[in-house]
Design a protein around this motif. Structure first.
Motif, short mmCIF file in Angstrom:
data_model
loop_
_atom_site.label_atom_id
_atom_site.label_comp_id
_atom_site.label_asym_id
_atom_site.label_seq_id
_atom_site.Cartn_x
_atom_site.Cartn_y
_atom_site.Cartn_z
N ILE A 188 -2.57 18.04 -1.26
CA ILE A 188 -4.01 17.70 -0.97
C ILE A 188 -4.37 16.30 -1.95
N GLU A 189 -3.94 16.52 -3.25
CA GLU A 189 -4.18 15.28 -4.31
C GLU A 189 -3.52 14.15 -3.86
N GLU A 190 -2.23 14.44 -3.43
CA GLU A 190 -1.42 13.15 -3.09
C GLU A 190 -1.81 12.77 -1.48
N LEU A 191 -2.25 13.30 -0.74
CA LEU A 191 -3.00 12.82 0.34
C LEU A 191 -4.32 12.03 0.09
N ASP A 192 -4.99 12.41 -0.82
CA ASP A 192 -6.14 11.89 -1.16
C ASP A 192 -5.89 10.73 -1.95
N GLY A 193 -4.94 10.67 -2.77
CA GLY A 193 -4.70 9.45 -3.75
C GLY A 193 -3.93 8.41 -2.92
N SER A 194 -3.73 8.40 -1.47
CA SER A 194 -2.94 7.52 -0.91
C SER A 194 -3.80 6.35 -0.34
N ASP A 195 -3.27 5.31 -0.03
CA ASP A 195 -4.00 4.28 0.58
C ASP A 195 -4.70 4.37 2.26
N GLY A 196 -3.73 5.37 2.88
CA GLY A 196 -3.98 5.53 4.30
C GLY A 196 -2.92 6.28 4.88
N VAL A 197 -3.19 6.48 6.17
CA VAL A 197 -2.05 7.12 6.79
C VAL A 197 -1.71 6.41 8.35
N LYS A 213 0.70 -1.30 -0.11
CA LYS A 213 -0.09 -0.06 -0.08
C LYS A 213 1.02 1.40 0.01
N ARG A 214 0.16 2.22 -0.46
CA ARG A 214 0.76 3.64 -0.38
C ARG A 214 0.40 4.35 0.87
N ILE A 215 1.30 4.21 1.75
CA ILE A 215 0.74 5.17 3.39
C ILE A 215 1.70 6.28 3.56
N VAL A 216 0.68 7.27 4.16
CA VAL A 216 1.39 8.59 4.43
C VAL A 216 1.82 8.30 6.01
N ALA A 217 2.90 8.96 6.18
CA ALA A 217 3.46 8.70 7.62
C ALA A 217 4.14 10.18 7.95
N GLU A 239 11.33 2.41 13.15
CA GLU A 239 10.96 1.08 13.04
C GLU A 239 9.67 0.92 12.67
N TRP A 240 8.71 1.96 12.79
CA TRP A 240 7.39 1.62 12.01
C TRP A 240 7.41 1.68 10.53
N LEU A 241 8.47 2.08 9.95
CA LEU A 241 8.51 2.08 8.33
C LEU A 241 9.02 0.76 7.64
N VAL A 242 8.05 -0.16 8.17
CA VAL A 242 8.39 -1.55 7.51
C VAL A 242 8.58 -1.63 6.18
N ASP A 243 9.09 -2.70 5.53
CA ASP A 243 9.68 -2.94 4.35
C ASP A 243 8.33 -3.33 3.37
N GLY A 244 8.17 -3.11 2.34
CA GLY A 244 7.25 -3.70 1.46
C GLY A 244 6.02 -2.43 1.23
N VAL A 245 6.04 -1.26 2.11
CA VAL A 245 5.16 -0.49 1.97
C VAL A 245 5.59 0.94 1.26
N THR A 246 4.87 1.65 0.44
CA THR A 246 5.45 2.67 0.00
C THR A 246 5.14 3.75 0.80
N TRP A 247 6.08 4.21 1.30
CA TRP A 247 5.62 5.52 2.43
C TRP A 247 5.84 6.83 1.79
N LEU A 248 4.75 7.44 1.86
CA LEU A 248 4.68 8.99 1.53
C LEU A 248 5.03 9.79 2.62
N ARG A 249 5.93 10.77 2.50
CA ARG A 249 6.30 11.58 3.40
C ARG A 249 6.15 13.07 2.93
N GLU A 250 5.83 14.00 4.24
CA GLU A 250 5.62 15.45 3.71
C GLU A 250 6.79 16.06 3.35
N PRO A 251 6.64 17.02 2.46
CA PRO A 251 5.33 17.62 2.13
C PRO A 251 4.61 17.16 1.16
N LEU A 252 3.26 16.81 1.27
CA LEU A 252 2.50 16.25 0.25
C LEU A 252 1.26 17.25 -0.17
#
Length: 193
Positions: free
Chosen positions: A92-101, A66-70, A77-90
């Motif tokens: 509104i469109e990028e936030l809305d297009g993510s799978d979660g936070v 998944k594409r998760i905002v953090a 240690e929360w940033l586990v492998d296999g996740v696409t981590w989205l980091r600030e600055p983002l």
């Protein structure tokens, strides 16, 4: 001197003796940390997914693919492998297009099953938790207060507070529940013991 009806009524009001109101007794549990079990039960009542965990990275493996905002200051240690981590600055469109936070919290309240966010460490800005459709919130057992009064002293009182009690939901006049209208449709709470 003749008094008007208005003056007479005001005099009666001023002279009235009002008995002291009986104290309101609420079932607050003030001892200990507030109760992990009670908090978990109340959060689940709001249709949130609740898991009690001892290892946050292990629990977060369910986010793989998944594409998760953090927020920028979540523990590494929360940033586990296999996740696409989205980091600030983002945007509104990028936030809305993510799978979660994924966030932490400032405090949680056992009696009400409420999570309080204040934009502090591991929480990010308010928009992070309002736009993505899935919010995973990590709550440490020592962050759980027993009641609202017990949680009334947030770590930083000048920050804006967001109180989260379950997934975003509203009901129309016929009481048809609709989830995800003004925030995440899914709230997942990881209680770290």
């Amino acid at each position: 001197m003749a008094s008007s009806a208005k003056e007479e009524i005001l005099a009666r009001i001023r002279g009235a003796r009002v008995p002291a109101a009986a104290p309101v007794v609420r079932g607050y549990h003030r001892e200990g940390s507030g109760g992990v079990e009670l908090f978990a039960e109340r959060v689940a009542d709001y249709r949130a997914v609740v898991r009690t965990v001892t290892d946050v990275p292990e629990a977060l493996k369910s986010l793989r693919g998944k594409r998760i905002v953090a927020p920028s200051d979540v523990p590494d240690e929360w940033l586990v492998d296999g996740v696409t981590w989205l980091r600030e600055p983002l945007s509104i469109e990028e936030l809305d297009g993510s799978d979660g936070v994924l966030t932490g919290c400032a405090v949680a309240i056992a009696d009400t099953g409420t999570i309080v966010l204040d934009g502090g460490v591991a929480q990010g800005r308010r928009a992070l938790t309002l736009l993505p459709d899935h919010h995973v919130c990590v709550v440490r057992a020592d962050q759980i207060a027993a009641s609202v009064p017990d949680a009334a002293n947030p770590p930083e009182p000048t920050r804006p507070l967001t109180f989260v009690s379950g997934p975003s939901a509203t009901s129309d006049i016929e009481l048809n529940r609709v989830e995800g209208v003004h925030g995440p449709r899914t709230l997942e709470v990881l209680i770290v013991t």
